[in-house]
Design an enzyme around this catalytic site. Structure first.
Site, PDB file in Angstrom:
ATOM      1  N   GLU A 259     -15.617 -25.454 -43.626  1.00 30.72           N
ATOM      2  CA  GLU A 259     -16.979 -25.004 -43.928  1.00 30.72           C
ATOM      3  C   GLU A 259     -17.579 -24.120 -42.850  1.00 30.72           C
ATOM      4  O   GLU A 259     -18.647 -23.545 -43.048  1.00 30.72           O
ATOM      5  CB  GLU A 259     -17.906 -26.213 -44.157  1.00 30.72           C
ATOM      6  CG  GLU A 259     -18.395 -26.928 -42.910  1.00 30.72           C
ATOM      7  CD  GLU A 259     -17.427 -27.966 -42.381  1.00 30.72           C
ATOM      8  OE1 GLU A 259     -17.813 -28.728 -41.483  1.00 30.72           O
ATOM      9  OE2 GLU A 259     -16.286 -28.011 -42.878  1.00 30.72           O
TER      10      GLU A 259
ATOM     11  N   CYS B  58     -12.298 -28.612 -41.658  1.00 31.77           N
ATOM     12  CA  CYS B  58     -12.685 -28.854 -43.055  1.00 31.77           C
ATOM     13  C   CYS B  58     -13.063 -27.582 -43.798  1.00 31.77           C
ATOM     14  O   CYS B  58     -13.406 -27.641 -44.987  1.00 31.77           O
ATOM     15  CB  CYS B  58     -13.829 -29.862 -43.111  1.00 31.77           C
ATOM     16  SG  CYS B  58     -13.352 -31.498 -42.521  1.00 31.77           S
TER      17      CYS B  58
ATOM     18  N   ASN C  72     -13.154 -24.158 -39.004  1.00 33.16           N
ATOM     19  CA  ASN C  72     -12.957 -25.511 -38.495  1.00 33.16           C
ATOM     20  C   ASN C  72     -12.028 -26.291 -39.434  1.00 33.16           C
ATOM     21  O   ASN C  72     -11.643 -25.799 -40.497  1.00 33.16           O
ATOM     22  CB  ASN C  72     -14.311 -26.205 -38.345  1.00 33.16           C
ATOM     23  CG  ASN C  72     -14.963 -26.498 -39.680  1.00 33.16           C
ATOM     24  OD1 ASN C  72     -14.828 -25.745 -40.640  1.00 33.16           O
ATOM     25  ND2 ASN C  72     -15.672 -27.606 -39.754  1.00 33.16           N
TER      26      ASN C  72
ATOM     27  N   ALA D 299     -18.781 -30.550 -33.131  1.00 38.89           N
ATOM     28  CA  ALA D 299     -17.756 -31.091 -34.014  1.00 38.89           C
ATOM     29  C   ALA D 299     -16.534 -30.190 -34.115  1.00 38.89           C
ATOM     30  O   ALA D 299     -15.422 -30.678 -34.291  1.00 38.89           O
ATOM     31  CB  ALA D 299     -18.340 -31.320 -35.411  1.00 38.89           C
ATOM     32  N   CYS D 300     -16.745 -28.878 -34.025  1.00 38.15           N
ATOM     33  CA  CYS D 300     -15.636 -28.002 -34.391  1.00 38.15           C
ATOM     34  C   CYS D 300     -15.576 -26.769 -33.500  1.00 38.15           C
ATOM     35  O   CYS D 300     -16.596 -26.260 -33.033  1.00 38.15           O
ATOM     36  CB  CYS D 300     -15.743 -27.597 -35.856  1.00 38.15           C
ATOM     37  SG  CYS D 300     -17.380 -27.062 -36.387  1.00 38.15           S
TER      38      CYS D 300
END
Length: 612
Positions: free
Chosen positions: A312, A310, A308, A126-127
């Protein structure tokens, strides 16, 4: 904008296996049919999201798989990684176990894994974090790498702190530097023209250190609504700045090219500018760099400078992280009609989810060789939760109570313990992560397969698929409106509220106008007190309690916590300032606030027509 989609009272609807008459067994993207059990039950909103973004399509754009086949495709692909390890340590019936977890909506991996596993792209993370050094070659290499990552379905984080400030002299050309913000605009523009995996626009995090000479311009950047629309922005806060702020002293701005001070600014002035910007637009957020690096599991590999999109997942340059979340609302047992958490079933799910995420690293086709090497050095994974607000409601615990903080503590202490135990078990089977020697985990005598194991992600799309509240957020409203997928508007009444209201004989049709007009029901005296007490929404939660809740989850997260401190429109700048200071004091790794109505467009509201 697409018309609002209403959600039926009963959100669990069996999904039909045929779409537009185009589905057939011969067109499935997997080699065999998915198992018949457990029966896959999906909400109306889950179907909209899966159809719009996740299900495989052929070259003509026709959907060629059902959701059950999607989960089976993912499960069978990730199970292939078991073949890399000794036979004695392989998980029996791995594909079936992972399919069952996903079909029950107990556990879901991040979106790229759902989209790409078992397909041509096979990019599952995702990141990513990419370095940006103070040279045109580095900047444009990172710009190219950003485009490749976005095209594959990932998001990117950058620190622009190494780029020399604007108007600084450039000896090689006898000119002046344009500064980090000018280059950030290039990255933003590139994102506009690249769609992730052909399905969604990319996301970025841009960080600038508080001691960069261009920091005031950076803080003010998103006060203009058209600026940096594809970026989340955060200021990298240092301990030394916080100390200067506490003493009301000045602090030095450092030119990253020369490493020499350029001037001094009063720390309170800069903090006030930061608070005012966050109050006005929700950005920038804060990232506490020294707090992050005190927990950096592999300091010998470098200093963490970015996260990343967001926030986290703090990562080193060229690291990536594979995320997944467990829907804890599915783990409520009711012995003797008293609801409790089913810790035995949760422990089993945590163990199998950690193994799944570790396998994802082996099955991943990374977009860059540097990312492949770095990711496999640390093997970072991020297992977290979603559905926390729903869990509290099922346990009859208001979100804004001390009991909720205690429940979070009990849950996450168990969650991290079991996740670490699973990673330790994998280390015994497969070996520790290659960068283990000299790591913090070696110092602590913890032999793990993964340098990080737990994190709390926002779970925006996968919480819609799982039909639960996102991440650890409270309900935004009893009626919630989400804007997803470039203009799709999804409207729903919380099903537990519907059930309890009907049991009390309330007329939901007469309540609906009030629920659409207000994010809180606390002033609605025609709703029984027992419902108002339990159905606490984000605006009923004080900023202090929001931060305290985030701090509890941070205590048990190896990485970070994605949480937005949602504030009513009437919130003051002093409340934002207090939240920032408390987050630092309680050991949070970052903080983001959002005041209702501070932007023209917002993801959550209680009405399709106006923010609330």
């Amino acid at each position: 904008m697409q018309a609002a989609q209403s959600l039926p009272d009963h959100r669990s609807i069996r999904l039909m296996p045929v779409y537009n008459g185009a589905m057939s067994a011969k067109k499935t993207t997997t080699s065999s049919r998915p198992p018949q059990s457990p029966r896959l039950r999906l909400s109306a909103h889950a179907k909209i999201v899966l159809l719009g973004r996740y299900l495989a399509k052929n070259s003509a754009g026709t959907i060629i798989e059902t959701p059950a086949q999607l989960f089976w495709r993912v499960a069978t692909d990730i199970a292939q990684a078991e073949r890399l390890y000794p036979t004695a340590s392989r998980l029996p019936h791995a594909a079936q176990r992972w399919y069952d977890c996903m079909a029950r909506l107990d556990f879901l991996p991040n979106s790229p894994t759902l989209m790409n596993a078992g397909r041509r792209l096979q990019q599952l993370s995702a990141c990513f974090v990419l370095p940006v050094e103070d040279s045109l070659a580095s900047i444009y290499d990172s710009l190219k790498h950003q485009a490749l990552i976005h095209q594959s379905g990932g998001g990117t984080g950058f620190s622009f702190s190494h780029v020399r400030p604007h108007n600084d002299r450039v000896a090689s050309s006898s000119g002046v530097a344009s500064g980090p913000i000018s280059f950030m605009r290039l990255f933003n523009l590139s994102t506009d023209v690249i769609k992730q995996g052909g399905t969604r626009r990319g996301a970025n995090m841009g960080i600038l250190r508080i001691d960069h000479p261009d920091i005031l311009d950076f803080i003010a950047l998103k006060q203009t609504p058209t600026e940096m629309t594809n970026f989340n922005l955060s200021v990298g806060i240092t301990d030394s700045f916080m100390q200067a702020l506490a003493r009301r002293h000045t602090y030095a701005l450092i030119n990253p090219h020369t490493n020499k001070p350029t001037r001094r600014l009063p720390a309170p002035l800069v903090f006030d500018r930061l608070v005012e910007a966050a109050w006005g637009s929700g950005e920038p957020g804060l990232v506490f760099l020294d707090t992050i690096n005190r927990a950096n599991p592999t300091p010998r590999l470098g200093t963490i400078e970015s996260t990343n999109p967001c926030g986290e997942q703090p990562l080193l340059a060229y690291e990536s992280c594979t995320l997944g979340s467990i829907n804890v609302a599915n783990f409520v047992a009711r012995p003797d009609a008293r609801p409790t958490i089913d810790f035995a079933r949760l422990a089993e799910t945590i163990s199998i989810a950690v193994r799944f995420l570790d396998n994802v690293i082996d099955r991943n086709r990374f977009p860059l060789p540097q990312i492949d090497r770095m990711t496999k050095q640390t093997r970072k994974i991020g297992l977290g939760i979603m559905g926390f607000a729903d869990l509290l409601i099922a346990l009859n615990i208001p979100y804004n109570s001390e009991a909720a903080l205690q429940t979070a503590t009990t849950l996450m202490e168990f969650f991290r313990s079991r996740a670490h135990l699973a990673s330790t078990g994998l280390a015994a089977e497969r070996g520790v992560f290659p960068a283990y020697r000299g790591s913090r985990l070696q110092t602590l005598h913890q032999r793990h397969r993964n340098a990080t194991v737990t994190t709390i992600a926002p779970t925006g799309s996968i919480s819609l698929i799982a039909d639960c509240s996102p991440g650890i957020e409270p309900l935004y409203g009893v009626q919630e409106v989400r804007r997803v997928m470039d203009g799709v508007v999804l409207t729903s009444l919380h099903p537990a509220f519907v059930r309890r209201a009907r049991a009390l004989g309330l007329d939901l049709d007469s309540l609906q106008p009030d629920l659409a007009a207000h994010p809180s029901i606390q002033h609605m005296t025609h709703i029984p007190e027992e419902l108002r007490r339990l159905f606490v929404t984000a605006h009923d939660v004080s900023p202090e309690h929001h931060v305290r809740m985030q701090a509890v989850f941070q205590r048990y997260s190896d990485s970070g916590v994605s949480k937005t401190i949602n504030l009513p429109a009437t919130s003051t700048k002093s409340e934002v300032a207090a939240a920032f200071l408390l987050a630092y004091q309680l050991g949070c790794k970052g903080l983001t606030v959002f005041r209702t109505g501070s932007r023209e467009q917002q993801v959550f509201s209680c009405s399709p027509s106006h923010p609330c």
